[in-house]
Enzyme design. Structure first.
Site, PDB file in Angstrom:
ATOM      1  N   PRO A 122     -42.122 -87.733 104.294  1.00  0.00           N
ATOM      2  CA  PRO A 122     -41.925 -86.653 106.363  1.00  0.00           C
ATOM      3  C   PRO A 122     -43.390 -86.315 105.651  1.00  0.00           C
ATOM      4  CG  PRO A 122     -40.644 -85.041 104.122  1.00  0.00           C
ATOM      5  CD  PRO A 122     -40.749 -86.630 103.540  1.00  0.00           C
TER       6      PRO A 122
ATOM      7  N   THR B 131     -46.891 -85.039 108.334  1.00  0.00           N
ATOM      8  CA  THR B 131     -47.114 -84.350 109.430  1.00  0.00           C
ATOM      9  C   THR B 131     -48.327 -84.730 109.718  1.00  0.00           C
ATOM     10  OG1 THR B 131     -46.147 -81.951 109.316  1.00  0.00           O
ATOM     11  CG2 THR B 131     -48.395 -82.431 110.484  1.00  0.00           C
TER      12      THR B 131
ATOM     13  N   GLN C  76     -36.939 -84.549 109.607  1.00  0.00           N
ATOM     14  CA  GLN C  76     -37.452 -83.924 109.241  1.00  0.00           C
ATOM     15  C   GLN C  76     -37.456 -82.139 110.213  1.00  0.00           C
ATOM     16  OE1 GLN C  76     -40.699 -82.111 106.831  1.00  0.00           O
ATOM     17  NE2 GLN C  76     -39.950 -82.511 105.045  1.00  0.00           N
TER      18      GLN C  76
ATOM     19  N   HIS D  48     -35.769 -78.759 105.791  1.00  0.00           N
ATOM     20  CA  HIS D  48     -37.883 -78.168 105.507  1.00  0.00           C
ATOM     21  C   HIS D  48     -38.194 -77.219 103.837  1.00  0.00           C
ATOM     22  CE1 HIS D  48     -41.824 -78.716 103.440  1.00  0.00           C
ATOM     23  NE2 HIS D  48     -42.513 -78.812 104.622  1.00  0.00           N
TER      24      HIS D  48
ATOM     25  N   TYR E 215     -42.606 -73.685 103.460  1.00  0.00           N
ATOM     26  CA  TYR E 215     -42.535 -73.405 105.378  1.00  0.00           C
ATOM     27  C   TYR E 215     -41.298 -72.377 105.185  1.00  0.00           C
ATOM     28  CZ  TYR E 215     -45.978 -76.550 106.892  1.00  0.00           C
ATOM     29  OH  TYR E 215     -46.893 -77.275 107.344  1.00  0.00           O
TER      30      TYR E 215
ATOM     31  N   GLY F 187     -45.468 -90.681  99.913  1.00  0.00           N
ATOM     32  CA  GLY F 187     -46.275 -89.902 100.681  1.00  0.00           C
ATOM     33  C   GLY F 187     -47.314 -91.084 101.228  1.00  0.00           C
ATOM     34  N   ARG F 188     -48.591 -90.763 100.948  1.00  0.00           N
ATOM     35  CA  ARG F 188     -49.280 -90.993 101.056  1.00  0.00           C
ATOM     36  C   ARG F 188     -49.790 -92.817 101.166  1.00  0.00           C
ATOM     37  NH1 ARG F 188     -52.535 -87.019  96.879  1.00  0.00           N
ATOM     38  NH2 ARG F 188     -50.649 -87.031  96.319  1.00  0.00           N
TER      39      ARG F 188
HETATM   40  C1  LIG Z   1     -50.797 -86.024 105.291  1.00  0.00           C
HETATM   41  C2  LIG Z   1     -49.714 -85.415 104.912  1.00  0.00           C
HETATM   42  C3  LIG Z   1     -49.046 -84.715 105.411  1.00  0.00           C
HETATM   43  C4  LIG Z   1     -47.735 -84.125 105.402  1.00  0.00           C
HETATM   44  N1  LIG Z   1     -46.623 -83.528 105.736  1.00  0.00           N
HETATM   45  C5  LIG Z   1     -45.308 -83.457 105.058  1.00  0.00           C
HETATM   46  C6  LIG Z   1     -44.222 -82.438 105.696  1.00  0.00           C
HETATM   47  O1  LIG Z   1     -44.741 -83.077 107.634  1.00  0.00           O
HETATM   48  N2  LIG Z   1     -43.037 -82.378 105.532  1.00  0.00           N
HETATM   49  C7  LIG Z   1     -42.451 -81.904 104.227  1.00  0.00           C
HETATM   50  O2  LIG Z   1     -42.690 -82.235 103.433  1.00  0.00           O
HETATM   51  N3  LIG Z   1     -44.343 -82.475 103.392  1.00  0.00           N
HETATM   52  C8  LIG Z   1     -45.165 -83.272 104.479  1.00  0.00           C
HETATM   53  N4  LIG Z   1     -46.689 -83.739 103.097  1.00  0.00           N
HETATM   54  C9  LIG Z   1     -46.061 -84.179 101.208  1.00  0.00           C
HETATM   55  C10 LIG Z   1     -45.515 -85.460 101.573  1.00  0.00           C
HETATM   56  O3  LIG Z   1     -44.254 -85.705 101.578  1.00  0.00           O
HETATM   57  C11 LIG Z   1     -45.670 -86.002  99.861  1.00  0.00           C
HETATM   58  O4  LIG Z   1     -44.946 -84.537  99.716  1.00  0.00           O
HETATM   59  C12 LIG Z   1     -46.970 -85.901  99.301  1.00  0.00           C
HETATM   60  O5  LIG Z   1     -47.976 -86.632 100.353  1.00  0.00           O
HETATM   61  C13 LIG Z   1     -47.167 -86.227  97.977  1.00  0.00           C
HETATM   62  O6  LIG Z   1     -46.613 -87.724  97.308  1.00  0.00           O
HETATM   63  P1  LIG Z   1     -47.245 -88.415  97.881  1.00  0.00           P
HETATM   64  O7  LIG Z   1     -48.216 -88.478  96.078  1.00  0.00           O
HETATM   65  O8  LIG Z   1     -46.563 -89.832  97.374  1.00  0.00           O
HETATM   66  O9  LIG Z   1     -48.366 -88.897  98.724  1.00  0.00           O
HETATM   67  C14 LIG Z   1     -47.631 -84.022 103.542  1.00  0.00           C
HETATM   68  C15 LIG Z   1     -48.515 -84.869 102.620  1.00  0.00           C
HETATM   69  C16 LIG Z   1     -49.793 -85.502 103.551  1.00  0.00           C
HETATM   70  C17 LIG Z   1     -50.743 -86.154 102.526  1.00  0.00           C
END
Ligand SMILES: Cc1cc2nc3c(=O)[nH]c(=O)nc-3n(C[C@H](O)[C@H](O)[C@H](O)COP(=O)(O)O)c2cc1C
Length: 387
Positions: free
Chosen positions: A52, A54, A127, A203, A208, A341-342
């Site tokens: 997820p 945002t 989510q 979530h 949160y 994520g990213r």
């Molecule tokens: C731009 C951005 C927005 C995010 N928004 C959420 C969100 O809405 N809900 C959530 O559970 N995690 C959110 N995260 C965390 C990601 O789900 C993830 O756990 C985090 O980026 C680490 O994983 P990665 O190394 O693959 O990026 C967000 C991360 C980023 C970078």
């Protein structure tokens, strides 16, 4: 991509014997991320979950814009998409242009997103994200003060459409307002299913509302939702039970991030709290538990033996996921599915790139994560057409 690395993973088997489907053929180097996986109601073609994120592309009434359908459909190759955090109520909203699931207009707009993902061959969970103390009057349609377990201010500043502002002291929820927040999660889950989502994720991570009840510094309550461990986990347990009642446990996941200090959270000793939480919700039979690891408390390893169902692992924001780290998590049996994520910001075809041995592209402009419009959002091409 190092093919020899995957050759070493060939004999990997899933710990969840009932859920693994086709295994690698003898003599071939197969990435374990590309194995199919059967959730209770949904078979995923691979082990990669889009985490997820945002991205704030909704309008000011929290209605998803059409560009969001394009964004998610581009990413339909993920085994499962988990949507960005969606507000279950106006009270739960963190940002004005964060989408919601509390009006019929929002449900109809989400229907266009889920239809687009399904037409592209994908699967998507919603989510449900309640901001609690991370809200701000300037980010609420009704201008209200945020509600939280206790009147403990989040460290600022917070983003608004007019720039950054100081956080405000939230108002401590009455017991009736806590019950209302439980109901709001269940109503939003029902709305998500009406909008065509395949399921929902609660979530409970990353600061949160459920996390604010679990943590030491944000929950100073003296009613049944505070105090000892049984009190601290009560809100998360009641939300999980209410959502499971509303849409079916097999259509829901729960996300936790034990020990994650994001936005000023303090959990001095997460292990006993999260072990008790899992003992309470494991018997419900959820589709999955989504766990973010943290250097201070290795949650994935501690909680893995305490969870009988499917585990989705995430390495956490301190360490951006790579194709290698994701494959290793599954190969080592530390998780069944990995959330990414990213890399999904700049790789709509992240899974297809893994299959083709094409490296993941890097994010061009971090400034465009949270602006409205298509730039930095739907303009990352798949590898076949990348220039
Ligand atoms: C731009 C951005 C927005 C995010 N928004 C959420 C969100 O809405 N809900 C959530 O559970 N995690 C959110 N995260 C965390 C990601 O789900 C993830 O756990 C985090 O980026 C680490 O994983 P990665 O190394 O693959 O990026 C967000 C991360 C980023 C970078």
């Amino acid at each position: 991509m190092d093919v020899r690395f995957y050759a070493r993973l060939m004999n990997t088997t899933s710990r969840n014997a009932t859920s693994s489907t086709a295994g690698p053929a003898a003599g071939t180097a197969v990435n374990p991320l590309l194995d199919a996986y059967a959730l209770p109601r949904l078979t995923l073609p691979n082990r990669v979950v889009m985490a997820p994120m945002t991205r704030l592309r909704a309008d000011r009434r929290a209605v998803p814009r059409p560009v969001m359908a394009e964004y998610y459909a581009q990413r339909a190759g993920a085994g499962l998409i988990v949507s960005e955090g969606i507000a279950p109520s106006p009270t739960g909203q963190q940002y004005l242009n964060q989408p919601g699931l509390f009006t019929e207009e929002q449900v109809e707009a989400w229907r266009r997103v889920t239809d687009a993902v399904h037409a592209a061959g994908g699967r998507i969970f919603a989510q449900i994200m309640h901001a609690g103390r991370n809200g701000h009057p300037a980010n609420r349609q009704d201008g209200g003060v945020p509600l939280a377990p206790s009147a403990v201010r989040a460290p600022g500043p917070l983003h608004t459409l007019d720039g950054k502002v100081d956080s405000v002291v939230p108002r401590a929820m009455t017991t009736a307002e806590v019950r209302q927040a439980v109901t709001d999660h269940a109503d939003a889950a029902r709305a998500a299913i009406r909008a065509g989502f395949d399921g929902v994720e609660v979530h409970g991570a990353n600061s949160y509302l459920p996390h604010q009840f679990l943590a030491d510094n944000t929950n100073l309550r003296t009613d049944r939702y505070g105090g000892d461990t049984a009190g601290r986990i009560r809100f998360a347990v009641e939300v999980t039970e209410a959502v499971a009642d509303a849409v079916g446990a097999e259509r829901m996941g729960l996300r936790i991030a034990p020990g994650n200090p994001q936005f000023g959270m303090v959990e001095r000793d997460p292990a006993p709290v999260y072990r008790e939480l899992l003992a309470a919700v494991d018997p419900l039979g959820l589709a999955y538990l989504h766990v973010t690891d943290d250097p201070a408390y290795p949650a994935l390893d501690d909680l893995r033996p305490r969870w009988s169902g499917t585990l989705v692992g995430n390495t956490g924001e301190h360490e951006e996921t790579t194709p290698e780290s994701a494959a290793r998590l599954v190969a080592d049996g530390r998780t069944d599915l990995v959330s990414v994520g990213r890399p999904y910001i700049s790789n709509p075809d992240a899974v297809e790139r893994i299959a083709a041995g094409i490296p993941w592209a890097r994010i061009r402009e971090k400034n465009f994560h949270y602006i409205s419009g298509p730039r930095g959002y739907v303009d990352y091409p798949p590898a076949a057409t990348a220039g």
